[in-house]
Motif scaffolding. Structure first.
Motif, PDB file in Angstrom:
ATOM      1  N   SER A   7    -113.852  -7.004  95.213  1.00 41.21           N
ATOM      2  CA  SER A   7    -111.392  -6.482  95.076  1.00 41.21           C
ATOM      3  C   SER A   7    -111.401  -6.796  93.298  1.00 41.21           C
ATOM      4  O   SER A   7    -110.562  -6.729  91.909  1.00 41.21           O
ATOM      5  CB  SER A   7    -110.947  -6.553  95.774  1.00 41.21           C
ATOM      6  OG  SER A   7    -109.979  -5.890  95.218  1.00 41.21           O
ATOM      7  N   GLN A   8    -111.109  -8.605  93.277  1.00 42.53           N
ATOM      8  CA  GLN A   8    -110.527  -9.109  92.339  1.00 42.53           C
ATOM      9  C   GLN A   8    -111.696  -8.699  90.845  1.00 42.53           C
ATOM     10  O   GLN A   8    -111.404  -8.450  89.870  1.00 42.53           O
ATOM     11  CB  GLN A   8    -110.944 -10.501  92.835  1.00 42.53           C
ATOM     12  CG  GLN A   8    -110.333 -11.421  91.251  1.00 42.53           C
ATOM     13  CD  GLN A   8    -109.100 -10.799  90.837  1.00 42.53           C
ATOM     14  OE1 GLN A   8    -107.949 -11.404  92.054  1.00 42.53           O
ATOM     15  NE2 GLN A   8    -108.409 -10.471  90.250  1.00 42.53           N
TER      16      GLN A   8
ATOM     17  N   ARG B 210    -113.077  -6.196  90.031  1.00 39.60           N
ATOM     18  CA  ARG B 210    -113.144  -4.978  90.124  1.00 39.60           C
ATOM     19  C   ARG B 210    -111.371  -4.746  89.131  1.00 39.60           C
ATOM     20  O   ARG B 210    -110.951  -4.522  88.217  1.00 39.60           O
ATOM     21  CB  ARG B 210    -112.780  -3.853  90.777  1.00 39.60           C
ATOM     22  CG  ARG B 210    -114.406  -3.207  91.299  1.00 39.60           C
ATOM     23  CD  ARG B 210    -113.961  -2.576  92.809  1.00 39.60           C
ATOM     24  NE  ARG B 210    -115.787  -2.180  93.076  1.00 39.60           N
ATOM     25  CZ  ARG B 210    -116.609  -2.189  92.945  1.00 39.60           C
ATOM     26  NH1 ARG B 210    -116.691  -1.332  91.776  1.00 39.60           N
ATOM     27  NH2 ARG B 210    -117.718  -1.985  93.123  1.00 39.60           N
ATOM     28  N   GLU B 211    -110.477  -5.378  89.791  1.00 38.90           N
ATOM     29  CA  GLU B 211    -109.362  -5.298  89.475  1.00 38.90           C
ATOM     30  C   GLU B 211    -109.251  -6.153  87.985  1.00 38.90           C
ATOM     31  O   GLU B 211    -108.697  -5.402  86.339  1.00 38.90           O
ATOM     32  CB  GLU B 211    -108.452  -6.528  89.945  1.00 38.90           C
ATOM     33  CG  GLU B 211    -106.940  -6.675  89.876  1.00 38.90           C
ATOM     34  CD  GLU B 211    -105.795  -7.230  90.737  1.00 38.90           C
ATOM     35  OE1 GLU B 211    -104.855  -8.096  90.284  1.00 38.90           O
ATOM     36  OE2 GLU B 211    -106.004  -6.740  91.764  1.00 38.90           O
ATOM     37  N   ASP B 212    -110.260  -7.815  87.523  1.00 37.24           N
ATOM     38  CA  ASP B 212    -110.663  -8.451  86.157  1.00 37.24           C
ATOM     39  C   ASP B 212    -111.200  -7.240  85.139  1.00 37.24           C
ATOM     40  O   ASP B 212    -110.732  -7.643  83.800  1.00 37.24           O
ATOM     41  CB  ASP B 212    -110.945  -9.491  87.218  1.00 37.24           C
ATOM     42  CG  ASP B 212    -110.588 -10.742  87.322  1.00 37.24           C
ATOM     43  OD1 ASP B 212    -109.051 -10.223  87.458  1.00 37.24           O
ATOM     44  OD2 ASP B 212    -111.062 -11.359  87.704  1.00 37.24           O
TER      45      ASP B 212
ATOM     46  N   GLN C 173    -108.323  -4.905  83.941  1.00 36.15           N
ATOM     47  CA  GLN C 173    -107.867  -5.316  82.785  1.00 36.15           C
ATOM     48  C   GLN C 173    -107.990  -5.950  81.826  1.00 36.15           C
ATOM     49  O   GLN C 173    -107.489  -5.207  80.321  1.00 36.15           O
ATOM     50  CB  GLN C 173    -106.827  -6.786  83.348  1.00 36.15           C
ATOM     51  CG  GLN C 173    -106.082  -6.161  84.746  1.00 36.15           C
ATOM     52  CD  GLN C 173    -105.815  -7.478  85.765  1.00 36.15           C
ATOM     53  OE1 GLN C 173    -105.968  -8.890  85.348  1.00 36.15           O
ATOM     54  NE2 GLN C 173    -105.124  -7.722  86.036  1.00 36.15           N
TER      55      GLN C 173
END
Length: 156
Positions: free
Chosen positions: A110-111, A113-115, A118
Motif C-alpha cells: 500500500s505504501q 503504491r502511494e509513493d 506521488q
C-alpha cells in the motif's frame, strides 16, 4: 549522534516493532550512552528518511492497537546494531510484538503504491528511480505484486 537507516532498522529489529516515539526514545538512550544529550524528537528526520528509503516500514493496520503505527524492518535494510544497542531491551519497557507477515506485506504494498503515485504526479525522476529499485527489494522480501505500479513508474 549520527545513526544510519540500517542502525535504526537494527534497533527496531531488537524489539520486533516499535512506535515512532519508542524508536526516538531508544535513539536518545543510545546518544546518552555515548555521552550526548539528544532529545528523542531530534531523530524524527532520520526515522522519516528510513521510511522513505524502505529501511523501515510503517504498519498502521494491525491487531495490537490499531491506533498506533508500528515501525518494522523493511526490505532495503541490512540491520546493524549501534554501539550500546544490546542494552536497550533492558533499559526500555517495550512489549514484545510480532506482526503477521501478511499484515506487513499489505502495508508495504500500500505504501509503495502511494509513493509511486506521488512520484509520478510530481515528475520526480530521482524518486521514481529509487522506487523502481525498491520494488525489486519489496517483491523479493514479501508477498507483494508490484508489476502494475512498476510499469507506471517505467512509463513516467
Amino acid at each position: 549522534m549520527d545513526l544510519t537507516a540500517d542502525d535504526l532498522a537494527g534497533v527496531v529489529d531488537l524489539f520486533g516493532a516499535l512506535t515512532r516515539t519508542e524508536l526516538g526514545r531508544a535513539c536518545s538512550e543510545l546518544a546518552f550512552k555515548a555521552g550526548e544529550d539528544v532529545e528523542a524528537d531530534a531523530f524524527a528526520g532520520d526515522i522519516e528518511e528510513a521510511l522513505t528509503s524502505y529501511h523501515l516500514l510503517s504498519v498502521a493496520d494491525h491487531d495490537e492497537r490499531p491506533a498506533d503505527e508500528l515501525l518494522v524492518v523493511g526490505p532495503a535494510a541490512f540491520p546493524s546494531l549501534p554501539e550500546g544497542a544490546g542494552d536497550l531491551p533492558h533499559i526500555m519497557d517495550v512489549p514484545d510484538r510480532t506482526l503477521a507477515d501478511e499484515t506487513v506485506a499489505r502495508a508495504a504494498e500500500s505504501q509503495f503504491r502511494e509513493d509511486a503515485v506521488q512520484a509520478v504526479q510530481a515528475g520526480d525522476e530521482d524518486r521514481i528511480a529509487s522506487l523502481l529499485d525498491a520494488s525489486y527489494d519489496l517483491e523479493a522480501w514479501g508477498a507483494v505484486e508490484l508489476d502494475a505500479a512498476r510499469d507506471r513508474l517505467d512509463d513516467a
